[in-house]
Design an enzyme around this catalytic site. Structure first.
Site: not given
Ligand SMILES: [Zn+2]
Length: 678
Positions: A467-468, A471, A474
């Site tokens: 998940h991290e 990010h 991105h």
């Molecule tokens: Zn998040």
């Protein structure tokens, strides 16, 4: 280009001393104020080069010195650093307000937007200008003097009301505790929970065990305590915090604050020309209208309700047949849910851990993104960090272009804030001699290696890491050259979780699991039987979880959309209507959940709680394209890279989503992934 060259621009963490922080920030704020005046005085024919771009630099240089301070305060906190950090907060907030209300600056951006030059700017540059104008307008800059003064008053009052809401909640949470001296009453609780409660009691020089309303302590009782009266007592205290009901009824009652907050938000929205605060909230989000949000939530609710009802019926039947328990109440749900989970899926995170050793997980995760986006990740040693356990990496693309760098700080330790997050260290920016490469901080709180054994992760931790990292990608793979719309910059709140939740999907795919797992001693792959159990447990009671989130989301949205100054907040009336529509578990009449709903009364989620589900729809729907084309289909991966990851906040998220998916988002994939539809 020598890819190592850029590490010279990284922060020198060892030189960040608490005593330098405040003077450095004071100096930078003074410099920025001077620079803004100089830019405004230099000309009256503003353009991209003489105003908008220099303003990007002004904002960025402040972030460059604040970011490592903010980061160190979170990961290597000391008393002195915290004091220095706190001393800077009001100064930074005053500065931000001042810039946001700077009339001349607003006029200068407006000049650019109205000039012939604007049409010739590229998409990202236009977005920088448009966002700046939007934010100026949302801070009331176009109001007449009387309204402007009122707007300021409202904002100040709201800030004090929301922080008092939070204080009441904290005080109410702290005030109540449960002291137990007879071990028999702790029946059902795991040893680790008891040990913590004992430690808590010792901390207050008491014998026995102490339980509080802090969430982990509350949740442990609700999930494991065999004593039904204890669960009831704890439940009642928890759901009546800061209200007119329960053991401390009226003592820290948030009722008047909630009414005032809703009234002032409505007034703020009306001043700015919106019908209501829900509409105001959407001004910076991906969702286009309040009707679109309500349709979306209602549709999800209608499709989830039958599954939620079936989940609850199943739970009731299990409690009756296996435990002779009839008439489940709100304080029984978590308890029997846990019993049912153990009965159906005897799987524990502990069993999975030996298959997820740190090095295997990391190299596997890097292999996944290499397959998807053709980028290579290499560890670089000898880079200065804030702690010896921190590792440093660089990302190169398939043309050997240098794309980003990141710090990876995996383990929990004292003086490090809990949770996991990605933060920006350096943002991509066009500079005179090329491109400034983006740098990210990836922070987790996993258990560290013990003795000679490598760190072993639970599957939940692997999900968190992916998940991290989503990010992080991105932020780092952006090709936008202006910080305010590069990477996660300027990305709408309800779209920013797309790349992160999207990455989690690979943690459930057999093909990807072969890359990220392997027994730390034997190298043996994750056994098929364990994998099947993992999948089966994934959507346990997802119907109930879905309707619970929808209840919060619809309640929050209607509270702000249907506000009527004549009638006030009608908080419990609306909640009753929403529960009638989406809840399957009946809450007792003393339940005062809104009084502790700090996401919307004290945090940034007002008329925005729906964002959680909205982003899940986007990430599920995006992933479904990989299900159609192959989970490692390079073409689909490159398309996600170029349409979503590289674009950052430079274009509207709906436009980007359509570019990737070929159509608007649909909820089907989310329903399928959460087991609500086949
Ligand atoms: Zn998040």
């Amino acid at each position: 280009m020598n890819p190592l060259l850029d590490i010279t621009s990284l922060p020198r963490f060892s030189q960040i001393k608490p005593e330098y922080v405040e003077p450095a920030i004071d100096h930078m704020l003074a410099e920025n104020r001077k620079r803004i005046v100089a830019l405004l005085d230099a000309t009256d024919a503003y353009n991209w080069d003489n105003l908008a771009y220099p303003m990007e630099e002004v904002n960025e240089r402040l972030n460059r010195i604040w970011s490592p301070v903010n980061h160190m305060n979170a990961v290597v906190n000391t008393k002195d650093l915290r004091a220095a950090y706190n001393a800077c907060l009001p100064k930074l907030s005053d500065y931000a307000t001042e810039v946001g209300q700077n009339e001349r600056l607003f006029q200068a951006y407006k000049f650019i937007a109205d000039s012939p030059e604007y049409a010739g700017l590229n998409t990202a540059q236009k977005k920088v200008i448009d966002n700046a104008l939007r934010d100026f307008r949302l801070s009331g800059i176009e109001l007449n003097e009387t309204d402007k003064a009122r707007y300021k008053e409202i904002m100040q009052e709201l800030s004090s009301l929301t922080s008092r809401f939070e204080e009441n909640l904290l005080d109410a949470t702290r005030a109540w505790n449960k002291h137990i001296t007879i071990e028999l009453e702790l029946s059902g609780l795991p040893a680790s929970v008891k040990a913590l409660a004992k430690q808590r009691a010792e901390g207050e020089e008491k014998s026995g065990w102490l339980f509080t309303l802090e969430f982990p302590s509350y949740l442990a009782i609700m999930t494991h305590a065999d004593d039904r009266n204890l669960r009831y007592e704890m439940y009642e205290a928890y759901v009546t915090r800061a209200s007119d009901s329960g053991p401390y009824a009226g003592k820290w009652d948030n009722t008047p604050l909630m009414e005032k907050i809703l009234r002032l938000r409505h007034e703020e929205a009306r001043l700015l020309g919106f019908k209501n605060f829900a509409e105001r909230s959407l001004a910076t989000k991906m969702a286009a209208s309040t009707a679109q949000v309500m349709d979306f939530l209602t549709d999800l609710a209608n499709r989830s309700l039958p599954i939620a009802q079936a989940d609850l019926d199943g739970l009731r039947a299990f409690a009756r047949e296996q435990h002779g328990m009839d008439g489940l109440e709100a304080w029984d749900i978590a308890y029997y849910t846990e019993k049912l989970r153990q009965y159906k899926f005897a799987i524990s995170q502990e069993e999975l851990k030996p298959y997820f050793p740190e090095d295997r997980v990391l190299s596997g995760m890097f292999a996944v993104v290499e397959k998807l986006y053709g980028v290579y990740i290499r560890e670089i040693t000898g880079v200065e960090t804030w702690h010896k356990d921190v590792r440093f990496y660089q990302i190169l693309d398939r043309d050997d272009r240098f794309r980003g760098m990141f710090y990876l700080d995996l383990y929990a330790r004292p003086n490090k804030r809990g949770g996991a997050w990605m933060d920006e260290c350096i943002t991509r920016k066009r500079v005179p001699d090329g491109i400034q490469i983006p740098v990210a901080y990836l922070t987790c709180n996993f258990s560290s290696p013990i003795g000679d054994e490598p760190a072993l992760f639970t599957h939940e931790e692997v999900l968190t890491l992916f998940h991290e990292f989503g990010h992080g990608l991105h932020h780092m793979l952006t090709t936008v050259d202006y910080p305010s719309v590069a990477g996660i910059g300027g990305v709408a709140w309800d779209a920013v979780e797309l790349p992160s939740q999207f990455m989690e999907n690979w943690c459930w795919e057999r093909e990807a699991l072969t890359l990220i797992s392997g027994h730390h001693k034997t190298g043996e792959p994750l056994p098929a039987e364990l994998y099947e159990k993992m999948l089966a447990a994934k959507n346990f009671q997802s119907g109930l979880q879905m309707v619970r989130q929808l209840e919060y989301a619809i309640f929050d949205f209607r509270l702000h959309m249907d506000y009527d100054p004549q009638q006030g907040g009608r908080i419990y009336e609306l909640l009753g209507e929403v529960r009638q529509q989406v809840a399957v578990i009946k809450a007792p009449s003393f339940n005062r959940f809104p009084h502790s709903f700090s996401h919307i009364f004290a945090g940034g989620y007002a008329a925005g709680y729906y964002s959680y589900k909205w982003a899940e729809v986007l990430s599920s729907d995006a992933f479904s394209m990989f299900e159609e084309n192959g989970v490692f289909d390079r073409h689909t991966g490159m398309r996600f890279l170029s349409a979503i990851l590289e674009q950052g906040g430079s274009r509207e998220p709906m436009e980007l989503f359509i570019e990737f998916r070929g159509r608007e988002p649909q909820i089907d994939a989310l329903l399928r992934h959460s087991g609500i539809a086949a």
